[in-house]
Write an enzyme that holds these catalytic residues in place. Structure first.
Site, PDB file in Angstrom:
ATOM      1  CG  ASP A 295      -8.179   1.407   0.302  1.00  0.00           C
ATOM      2  OD1 ASP A 295      -7.017   0.968   0.212  1.00  0.00           O
ATOM      3  OD2 ASP A 295      -9.014   0.947   1.112  1.00  0.00           O
TER       4      ASP A 295
ATOM      5  CG  HIS B 104      -4.531   0.255   4.564  1.00  0.00           C
ATOM      6  ND1 HIS B 104      -3.835  -0.341   3.534  1.00  0.00           N
ATOM      7  CD2 HIS B 104      -5.689   0.712   3.990  1.00  0.00           C
ATOM      8  CE1 HIS B 104      -4.535  -0.273   2.419  1.00  0.00           C
ATOM      9  NE2 HIS B 104      -5.655   0.363   2.674  1.00  0.00           N
TER      10      HIS B 104
ATOM     11  CB  CYS C 128      -0.974   0.003   1.178  1.00  0.00           C
ATOM     12  SG  CYS C 128      -0.212  -0.132   2.802  1.00  0.00           S
TER      13      CYS C 128
END
Length: 391
Positions: free
Chosen positions: A325, A304, A172
């Site tokens: 995202d 995250h 991420c």
């Protein structure tokens, strides 16, 4: 003396009296033997108890060390530091699994492997997880939306990248850097800084770029956490690594640490207010939709990260962040390109104050270009880097 000339003898241990000294001596000897036996037994019991306790302590220490080793290995696996391979190995392994399950033909496997190897050789992203045009679609949607949005500020030209077979579960941070970079590459202010980075780099290339920043002297403490190596691993990165990479490219940025909730129910209204000021500072006015020149914001929390691409201000003054995202697949993001008039697909992006309730957040915000002297000063300062904390 009994009074009749008979001598009595008293036991000094139990006050028993007798008339014969030899009998008394034997009696006292029995007392002594009994005491020695008792004391010897107590000593043996004590020694046994101590030995058992020592063995118990040794076993507990062994179990604790075993648990610590297992926890450490678990953390290494979680953060990609267990030498289990990196992007290329995971990509190949996941494709082999797809073939085994009948979801990919061998021909496709070999073609994708060849494409991947070519992209890795050139250090560029293959673009297969990219979705472009979302910001433009949002701008059009908000122009037509007349219900409850008073103002909306958007970053310009942000492409969405999601994790692929090679970095699913740990990529991420790298994907958010790609999103940020996609916007910077479209902003002429950063042309000089990015003259060597004209295309979006691949995840392994970004790992090498961070290693280059460490070699320049940025964040030695953070580098030591990764043993000065990211390339070939599945290591998670965070705000400090993004800061070091951007600064090494002479891109001016700062880390802001929202280290505790500032609202009820564990919420962070100060974070929303900061983002509003970031977007609206140079873009005030009566326009409902403002496509700013502000780069998107890197937003990190435990486990995250996201990319902030804009913020809504409702007519009732409530704020709503718009987030990309990297865990959201391209098929879902592409729904935003065909935005319905009711805006239902925006649920993918919208985060209200009540939605962000992690204990701590960090943001990395870009704000201009550094001179060579400023870059050198920040490199030195990063060796004792502490982020600004919002009280």
């Amino acid at each position: 003396d009994t009074g009749n000339g008979e001598q009595l003898y008293e036991c000094p241990m139990c006050s028993l009296t007798c008339t014969n000294i030899r009998i008394l001596e034997e009696h006292v000897d029995l007392h002594l033997e009994e005491r020695n036996f008792s004391e010897g037994g107590n000593i043996r019991d004590l020694e046994l108890a101590q030995r058992l306790q020592t063995e118990e302590d040794k076993w507990q220490r062994s179990e604790e060390e075993k648990r610590e080793r297992e926890e450490f290995k678990k953390l290494q696996r979680q953060y990609g530091l267990d030498n289990s391979g990196g992007y290329k190995q995971q990509f190949l392994k996941n494709m082999e699994r797809e073939v085994d399950r009948g979801r990919m033909q061998p021909f496709d496997y070999h073609k994708r492997k060849a494409d991947m190897m070519e992209c890795l050789a050139f250090g560029i992203d293959d673009g297969k997880t990219k979705t472009s045009g979302v910001i433009e679609a949002l701008c059009k949607y908000y122009q037509d939306e007349n219900k409850d949005v008073r103002h909306v500020w958007l970053s310009t030209g942000v492409d969405h990248f999601h994790s692929s077979l090679g970095d699913r579960g740990w990529g991420c941070g790298y994907r958010n850097f790609q999103m940020l970079l996609s916007s910077l590459l479209q902003n002429s202010l950063y042309n000089d800084c990015l003259r060597d980075t004209t295309l979006i780099p691949s995840v392994p290339k970004i790992q090498s770029m961070i290693e280059d920043a460490w070699r320049e002297g940025f964040d030695p403490h953070g580098a030591s956490h990764f043993n000065n190596r990211l390339h070939g691993s599945k290591a998670w990165i965070g705000a400090c690594e993004i800061y070091s990479l951007l600064t090494s490219l002479r891109i001016k940025c700062q880390i802001i640490d929202f280290h505790k909730p500032t609202g009820p129910m564990g919420t962070h209204p100060r974070l929303f207010e900061w983002v509003l000021r970031y977007y609206s500072a140079d873009n005030e006015g009566g326009a409902k939709v403002v496509c700013t020149s502000k780069p998107p914001i890197y937003l990190q929390h435990q486990g995250h990260s996201h990319t902030v691409v804009g913020i809504e201000e409702k007519k009732n003054k409530t704020l709503c962040l718009l987030l990309f995202d990297p865990g959201c697949p391209a098929q879902e993001m592409q729904k935003l390109l065909k935005q319905n008039s009711d805006g239902t697909s925006l649920k993918l992006l919208r985060k209200f104050v009540g939605s962000l309730k992690e204990k701590q957040y960090q943001i990395v915000a870009v704000d201009g270009v550094l001179s060579l002297e400023e870059k050198a000063a920040r490199c030195h300062a990063s060796q004792v880097l502490t982020s600004e904390k919002i009280p």
